[in-house]
Scaffold this motif. Structure first.
Motif, short mmCIF file in Angstrom:
data_model
loop_
_atom_site.label_atom_id
_atom_site.label_comp_id
_atom_site.label_asym_id
_atom_site.label_seq_id
_atom_site.Cartn_x
_atom_site.Cartn_y
_atom_site.Cartn_z
N TRP A 1 2.52 10.63 -9.21
CA TRP A 1 1.83 10.77 -10.49
C TRP A 1 0.78 11.87 -10.42
O TRP A 1 0.66 12.71 -11.32
CB TRP A 1 1.19 9.44 -10.86
CG TRP A 1 0.43 9.48 -12.15
CD1 TRP A 1 0.94 9.51 -13.41
CD2 TRP A 1 -0.99 9.49 -12.31
NE1 TRP A 1 -0.07 9.53 -14.34
CE2 TRP A 1 -1.26 9.53 -13.69
CE3 TRP A 1 -2.05 9.47 -11.41
CZ2 TRP A 1 -2.56 9.54 -14.19
CZ3 TRP A 1 -3.35 9.48 -11.91
CH2 TRP A 1 -3.59 9.52 -13.28
N GLU A 2 0.00 11.88 -9.33
CA GLU A 2 -1.03 12.91 -9.17
C GLU A 2 -0.41 14.30 -9.13
O GLU A 2 -0.93 15.25 -9.71
CB GLU A 2 -1.81 12.66 -7.86
CG GLU A 2 -2.62 11.39 -7.84
CD GLU A 2 -3.96 11.56 -8.53
OE1 GLU A 2 -4.37 12.71 -8.74
OE2 GLU A 2 -4.57 10.54 -8.88
N THR A 3 0.72 14.40 -8.44
CA THR A 3 1.40 15.69 -8.35
C THR A 3 1.83 16.18 -9.72
O THR A 3 1.67 17.35 -10.08
CB THR A 3 2.62 15.60 -7.42
OG1 THR A 3 2.18 15.21 -6.11
CG2 THR A 3 3.35 16.93 -7.34
N PHE B 1 0.84 -1.20 0.00
CA PHE B 1 0.00 0.00 0.00
C PHE B 1 0.87 1.25 0.00
O PHE B 1 0.64 2.18 -0.77
CB PHE B 1 -0.92 0.01 1.22
CG PHE B 1 -1.76 1.25 1.35
CD1 PHE B 1 -3.06 1.26 0.86
CD2 PHE B 1 -1.27 2.40 1.94
CE1 PHE B 1 -3.85 2.41 0.96
CE2 PHE B 1 -2.04 3.54 2.04
CZ PHE B 1 -3.34 3.54 1.55
N ASP B 2 1.88 1.27 0.87
CA ASP B 2 2.75 2.44 0.95
C ASP B 2 3.48 2.69 -0.36
O ASP B 2 3.65 3.84 -0.79
CB ASP B 2 3.75 2.27 2.10
CG ASP B 2 3.08 2.33 3.47
OD1 ASP B 2 1.95 2.85 3.54
OD2 ASP B 2 3.68 1.84 4.44
N GLN B 3 3.92 1.61 -1.01
CA GLN B 3 4.61 1.75 -2.30
C GLN B 3 3.67 2.33 -3.35
O GLN B 3 4.03 3.27 -4.08
CB GLN B 3 5.15 0.40 -2.75
CG GLN B 3 6.25 -0.17 -1.88
CD GLN B 3 6.65 -1.57 -2.30
OE1 GLN B 3 6.00 -2.19 -3.15
NE2 GLN B 3 7.70 -2.10 -1.69
N VAL B 4 2.48 1.77 -3.43
CA VAL B 4 1.50 2.24 -4.42
C VAL B 4 1.08 3.67 -4.13
O VAL B 4 0.94 4.49 -5.03
CB VAL B 4 0.28 1.30 -4.46
CG1 VAL B 4 -0.81 1.87 -5.36
CG2 VAL B 4 0.69 -0.09 -4.93
N PHE B 5 0.90 3.97 -2.84
CA PHE B 5 0.48 5.31 -2.46
C PHE B 5 1.52 6.35 -2.90
O PHE B 5 1.17 7.41 -3.43
CB PHE B 5 0.28 5.39 -0.95
CG PHE B 5 -0.19 6.74 -0.47
CD1 PHE B 5 -1.53 7.08 -0.52
CD2 PHE B 5 0.72 7.67 0.02
CE1 PHE B 5 -1.96 8.33 -0.08
CE2 PHE B 5 0.30 8.91 0.45
CZ PHE B 5 -1.05 9.24 0.40
N LEU B 6 2.80 6.03 -2.69
CA LEU B 6 3.86 6.96 -3.08
C LEU B 6 3.89 7.13 -4.59
O LEU B 6 4.01 8.26 -5.10
CB LEU B 6 5.21 6.45 -2.57
CG LEU B 6 6.43 7.33 -2.89
CD1 LEU B 6 6.25 8.71 -2.28
CD2 LEU B 6 7.71 6.68 -2.38
#
Length: 305
Positions: free
Chosen positions: A173-175, A163-168
């Protein structure tokens, strides 16, 4: 369709629903496509009666297409039927949310969509309590709190490490996407390209409400970001502005496939249409909604060179 044929098909739909046999689903699915709104309404109702008997995925797929039926009572009966399928109707939750939130929708459909969402959510909660889950990245068994966290954020199942990897990755990407938004349309919407600016301004001129770059809208379990979504018409617009780029084109084709698989209505606009982009948008919108031929006197001469 003449009245006698309509009455016969309507009676057939009712009989198939009352018979309670799963094999009736194929015929009822065909009846959902008839020109008669009365027959389509009764066919949707009959499919609802087959919940727990007919193939749930096929039934939900057939009913989901009627959520966009032009007749409000057909939409109503499709909503009610989907509610009977409980957690199997999970894929329709976002369509139901749009109906519930759409001010142009009939009040009874908004109400029924909200009720269906409550039932589906509770059915999912019950099903999940007994489910065995594994992380989609590493395969490790996932605890209930990990499952809830990842589903809430990504509609995927991840352990805390993944989860932490995907979140980062997603945050970066969102940024980058937000940093690319540097062009402001007349209504204040900040977009990524001049083509998107023209689309935003034309929609505003037409008086059509839209959501731009709405995050994490789910199509067939995948998170996507449509360029524009028109809730009044349940319609998506994508502006494909970089088709000469191979990676971009691959992503475009994957996204188009998701729209098609989910049965979403999509307007595609392309970079080669930019010299007449406003007119192209109006022409393609006309297939889904009544629009002025030249709203507020706007023409493509207003487009940037």
């Amino acid at each position: 369709m003449d009245r006698a044929a309509e009455k016969a098909l309507a009676a057939r739909a009712v009989a198939l629903g009352n018979a309670g046999q799963g094999r009736a689903l194929a015929e009822l699915t065909r009846l959902l496509e008839t020109p008669s709104a009365e027959v389509r309404r009764l066919a949707a109702s009959a499919i609802g009666k087959l919940a727990g008997i007919a193939d749930a995925d096929e039934a939900v797929g057939a009913l989901s297409s009627r959520l966009r039926d032009p007749h409000p009572q057909v939409r109503q009966y499709a909503i009610k039927a989907l509610k009977a399928y409980g957690h199997a109707a999970e894929a329709t939750r976002h369509d139901l949310e749009d109906i519930a939130a759409n001010p142009a929708e009939k009040e009874y459909n908004r109400r029924d969509a909200s009720l269906a969402l409550e039932v589906i959510a509770e059915a999912l909660r019950i099903a999940e309590q007994n489910a065995v889950r594994a992380c989609q990245k590493c395969g490790r068994a996932v605890a209930a709190d990990e499952y809830a966290r990842s589903q809430r954020a990504f509609q995927r199942t991840y352990c805390d490490v993944c989860f932490d990897q995907v979140f980062l990755e997603r945050r970066n990407w969102e940024t980058q996407v937000d940093l690319n938004k540097t062009i402001q349309a007349a209504d204040g919407t900040v977009v990524q390209s001049d083509g998107e600016r023209q689309i935003a301004e034309e929609l505003a001129a037409l008086g059509i409400a839209f959501r731009y770059d709405n995050r994490f809208r789910i199509v067939k379990g995948y998170a996507i970001r449509p360029d524009f979504y028109l809730p009044e018409f349940d319609l998506y617009i994508e502006y494909w502005g970089m088709e000469d780029n191979l990676d971009y084109r691959i992503g475009m084709l994957e996204k188009l496939k998701l729209y098609q698989q989910a049965g979403k209505r999509l307007i595609s606009l392309h970079a080669h249409e930019k010299p007449r982009l406003r007119q192209a948008l109006r022409e393609k919108l006309a297939a889904h909604a009544r629009v002025p031929s030249d709203p507020a006197g706007l023409t493509d001469s207003a487009a940037a060179p």
